[in-house]
Motif scaffolding. Structure first.
Motif, PDB file in Angstrom:
ATOM      1  N   GLU A   1       0.864  -1.179   0.000  1.00  0.00           N
ATOM      2  CA  GLU A   1       0.000   0.000   0.000  1.00  0.00           C
ATOM      3  C   GLU A   1       0.899   1.227   0.000  1.00  0.00           C
ATOM      4  N   HIS A   2       0.847   1.943  -1.084  1.00  0.00           N
ATOM      5  CA  HIS A   2       1.688   3.132  -1.269  1.00  0.00           C
ATOM      6  C   HIS A   2       3.155   2.749  -1.126  1.00  0.00           C
ATOM      7  N   THR A   3       3.817   3.215  -0.079  1.00  0.00           N
ATOM      8  CA  THR A   3       5.246   2.926   0.068  1.00  0.00           C
ATOM      9  C   THR A   3       5.524   1.861   1.134  1.00  0.00           C
TER      10      THR A   3
END
Length: 89
Positions: free
Chosen positions: A13-15
């Motif tokens: 999730e994202h980074t």
């Protein structure tokens, strides 16, 4: 003290990479790399199950990894630990 194997589900999730154990009520593992998230999940599993053993609490049976629904982008891995490696108080 015993050896255990539990499936963990990881996703990005994202980074962050985020992981959890569907069979256990435990905090979510996370890391900026998959390796970091995996190591955190491994440590959480070890401490959670060691605590349950020490407190004579029930330990649920793990769901076979093949029975956990894989959503797109998720990684399901079995994490193995040995609670005998934890040194008690």
């Amino acid at each position: 003290m015993c050896k255990y194997s539990y499936p963990a589900v990881f996703k990005k999730e994202h980074t962050l990479y985020i992981g959890h154990f569907p069979d256990l009520d435990c905090p979510i593992a996370f890391g900026h790399s998959f390796e970091d998230a995996y190591e955190m999940a491994e440590e959480e599993l070890l401490l959670l199950l060691y605590d349950r053993e020490a407190g004579h609490k029930s330990i649920p049976h793990p769901t076979p990894a093949g029975k956990i629904a894989e959503e797109q982008g998720n990684i399901v891995l079995v994490i193995m630990i040995d609670t005998q490696t934890v040194s008690g108080p």
